[in-house]
Write an enzyme that holds these catalytic residues in place. Structure first.
Site, PDB file in Angstrom:
ATOM      1  N   SER A 141       1.244  -1.638   0.331  1.00  0.00           N
ATOM      2  CA  SER A 141       0.295   0.009   0.470  1.00  0.00           C
ATOM      3  C   SER A 141       0.637   1.031  -0.125  1.00  0.00           C
ATOM      4  CB  SER A 141      -1.305   0.410   0.924  1.00  0.00           C
ATOM      5  OG  SER A 141      -1.665   1.323   1.361  1.00  0.00           O
ATOM      6  N   TYR A 152      -1.373  -0.428  10.048  1.00  0.00           N
ATOM      7  CA  TYR A 152      -1.386  -0.727   8.905  1.00  0.00           C
ATOM      8  C   TYR A 152      -0.665  -0.087   8.095  1.00  0.00           C
ATOM      9  CZ  TYR A 152      -3.383  -0.458   4.403  1.00  0.00           C
ATOM     10  OH  TYR A 152      -3.382  -1.330   3.080  1.00  0.00           O
TER      11      TYR A 152
HETATM   12  N1  LIG Z   1      -9.043  -1.198  -1.850  1.00  0.00           N
HETATM   13  C1  LIG Z   1      -7.715  -0.217  -1.788  1.00  0.00           C
HETATM   14  O1  LIG Z   1      -8.308   1.509  -2.024  1.00  0.00           O
HETATM   15  C2  LIG Z   1      -5.988  -0.410  -1.283  1.00  0.00           C
HETATM   16  C3  LIG Z   1      -5.179   0.802  -0.777  1.00  0.00           C
HETATM   17  C4  LIG Z   1      -4.030   0.348  -1.057  1.00  0.00           C
HETATM   18  C5  LIG Z   1      -3.613  -0.885  -0.543  1.00  0.00           C
HETATM   19  N2  LIG Z   1      -4.975  -1.791  -1.221  1.00  0.00           N
HETATM   20  C6  LIG Z   1      -4.187  -3.692  -0.207  1.00  0.00           C
HETATM   21  O2  LIG Z   1      -4.841  -4.293  -1.155  1.00  0.00           O
HETATM   22  C7  LIG Z   1      -5.469  -5.710  -0.662  1.00  0.00           C
HETATM   23  C8  LIG Z   1      -7.189  -5.520  -1.411  1.00  0.00           C
HETATM   24  O3  LIG Z   1      -7.604  -5.169  -1.145  1.00  0.00           O
HETATM   25  P1  LIG Z   1      -8.790  -4.349  -1.250  1.00  0.00           P
HETATM   26  O4  LIG Z   1      -9.472  -4.165  -1.383  1.00  0.00           O
HETATM   27  O5  LIG Z   1      -9.888  -5.324  -2.138  1.00  0.00           O
HETATM   28  O6  LIG Z   1      -9.526  -5.503   0.273  1.00  0.00           O
HETATM   29  P2  LIG Z   1     -10.644  -6.261   0.756  1.00  0.00           P
HETATM   30  O7  LIG Z   1     -10.907  -6.439   2.501  1.00  0.00           O
HETATM   31  O8  LIG Z   1     -12.507  -6.011   0.220  1.00  0.00           O
HETATM   32  O9  LIG Z   1     -10.969  -7.723   0.914  1.00  0.00           O
HETATM   33  C9  LIG Z   1     -10.079  -8.127   1.109  1.00  0.00           C
HETATM   34  C10 LIG Z   1     -10.210 -10.029   1.375  1.00  0.00           C
HETATM   35  O10 LIG Z   1      -9.078 -10.351   1.847  1.00  0.00           O
HETATM   36  C11 LIG Z   1      -9.433 -11.271   2.719  1.00  0.00           C
HETATM   37  N3  LIG Z   1      -8.936 -11.633   4.379  1.00  0.00           N
HETATM   38  C12 LIG Z   1      -9.785 -10.790   5.063  1.00  0.00           C
HETATM   39  N4  LIG Z   1      -8.635 -11.507   5.615  1.00  0.00           N
HETATM   40  C13 LIG Z   1      -8.498 -13.067   5.566  1.00  0.00           C
HETATM   41  C14 LIG Z   1      -7.418 -14.006   6.221  1.00  0.00           C
HETATM   42  N5  LIG Z   1      -7.496 -14.216   7.398  1.00  0.00           N
HETATM   43  N6  LIG Z   1      -7.800 -15.251   5.813  1.00  0.00           N
HETATM   44  C15 LIG Z   1      -7.637 -15.162   4.300  1.00  0.00           C
HETATM   45  N7  LIG Z   1      -9.100 -14.472   3.564  1.00  0.00           N
HETATM   46  C16 LIG Z   1      -8.431 -13.280   4.798  1.00  0.00           C
HETATM   47  C17 LIG Z   1     -11.385 -10.669   2.727  1.00  0.00           C
HETATM   48  O11 LIG Z   1     -12.570 -12.224   3.162  1.00  0.00           O
HETATM   49  C18 LIG Z   1     -11.973 -10.306   1.938  1.00  0.00           C
HETATM   50  O12 LIG Z   1     -12.346 -11.565   0.760  1.00  0.00           O
HETATM   51  C19 LIG Z   1      -5.075  -5.578   1.231  1.00  0.00           C
HETATM   52  O13 LIG Z   1      -4.100  -6.294   1.140  1.00  0.00           O
HETATM   53  C20 LIG Z   1      -5.064  -4.242   0.950  1.00  0.00           C
HETATM   54  O14 LIG Z   1      -4.409  -3.343   2.395  1.00  0.00           O
HETATM   55  C21 LIG Z   1      -6.114  -1.583  -1.128  1.00  0.00           C
END
Ligand SMILES: NC(=O)c1ccc[n+]([C@@H]2O[C@H](COP(=O)([O-])OP(=O)(O)OC[C@H]3O[C@@H](n4cnc5c(N)ncnc54)[C@H](O)[C@@H]3O)[C@@H](O)[C@H]2O)c1
Length: 257
Positions: A141, A152
């Site tokens: 991120s 985080y």
């Molecule tokens: N969405 C954003 O704006 C954004 C920005 C920067 C970084 N990210 C990173 O991108 C990645 C995906 O983001 P997103 O927004 O699509 O996430 P999200 O929260 O929508 O989805 C995350 C998925 O991971 C699963 N999960 C969580 N904990 C788990 C565990 N212990 N074991 C197995 N599965 C688990 C959840 O059930 C969910 O389906 C993350 O690593 C996040 O930190 C996202």
């Protein structure tokens, strides 16, 4: 494009958001896919993709090393090898200034956004080293520099460090280890919430500060789309990136994180 024909790929956190789209696009490009999530919703990918691709969906809590090991074992048992690992599990649970975090919340953030990547990388090494190659892409991120999510940010800083360090150790043995650092990403409302608790007015205001700072820090002054994130992840996972390792690629409209 068919960049992943004959390749076996694991995607974690594949039930929704960025991970789900990574899974869909890897399958569209020929991968034999192992889609993993803590949520049962991951099994929807079987119905969605199963006619057109070889798909194994698994539920697992990847905060536990034994679960990461089981996922890798089941992938190798089913498909015989492991070429690509996309470590996508993560996401901030709370949004607030650091003085408001309790000890158990700080630990929970690190367990959510660092340990699944550490565990899955460790578990994937055995088959990748044995077959003499593989590509790991960790989803980090740009929040390693930003407001209201110190734990985080620290966890994702750890992801960046493990990416670089593991690349040093494995490059000469054919394994590439890279990361993307997404900026703010537009997504449909989450079916699986990161934090099921009702947000107070104060917590909403702190979250809005994150949104405002993220837009301000991007040169393009906007959020990205899920597909803009997935394009970078698939590039790093593919042979097109064969001379790239140890890199964290910011995908944040010019925000370098
Ligand atoms: N969405 C954003 O704006 C954004 C920005 C920067 C970084 N990210 C990173 O991108 C990645 C995906 O983001 P997103 O927004 O699509 O996430 P999200 O929260 O929508 O989805 C995350 C998925 O991971 C699963 N999960 C969580 N904990 C788990 C565990 N212990 N074991 C197995 N599965 C688990 C959840 O059930 C969910 O389906 C993350 O690593 C996040 O930190 C996202």
């Amino acid at each position: 494009m068919n960049r992943f024909a004959n390749k076996v790929a694991i995607v974690t956190g594949a039930a929704q958001g960025i991970g789900r789209r990574v899974a869909e696009r890897l399958a569209e490009e020929g991968a034999r896919l192992v889609a993993v999530d803590r949520s049962e919703l991951v099994h929807e990918l079987q119905d969605e993709l199963g006619q057109r691709a070889e798909v194994l969906t698994l539920t697992a809590d990847l905060e536990q090393f034994a679960e990461a090991q089981r996922v890798v074992n089941e992938a190798v048992q089913r498909f015989g090898r492991l070429d690509v690992l996309v470590n996508n599990v993560g996401g901030t649970i709370w949004a607030k200034p650091y003085e408001h975090y309790a000890e158990h919340e700080i630990e929970a953030e690190v367990r959510r956004s660092l340990f699944p990547t550490l565990w899955c990388c460790r578990a994937a090494l055995a088959p990748m080293l044995e077959q003499g190659g593989g590509a790991i892409v960790n989803v980090s991120s740009i929040a390693t520099r930003g407001v209201n999510r110190v734990p985080y940010g620290a966890a994702k800083g750890g992801v960046n460090a493990l990416t670089a360090c593991l690349a040093f150790e494995t490059a000469e043995r054919g394994i590439r280890v890279n990361a993307t650092a997404p900026g703010g990403t537009e997504a449909p409302p989450r079916r699986i919430p990161r934090n099921a608790a009702e947000q107070s007015a104060q917590e909403k205001a702190w979250y809005q500060q994150i949104v405002d700072q993220t837009v301000q820090s991007s040169l393009m002054k906007r959020y990205g789309s899920i597909d803009e994130q997935v394009g970078a992840i698939l590039f790093l996972a593919s042979d097109e990136a064969s001379y790239i390792t140890g890199v964290t690629l910011p995908v944040g409209g010019g925000d370098l994180g």
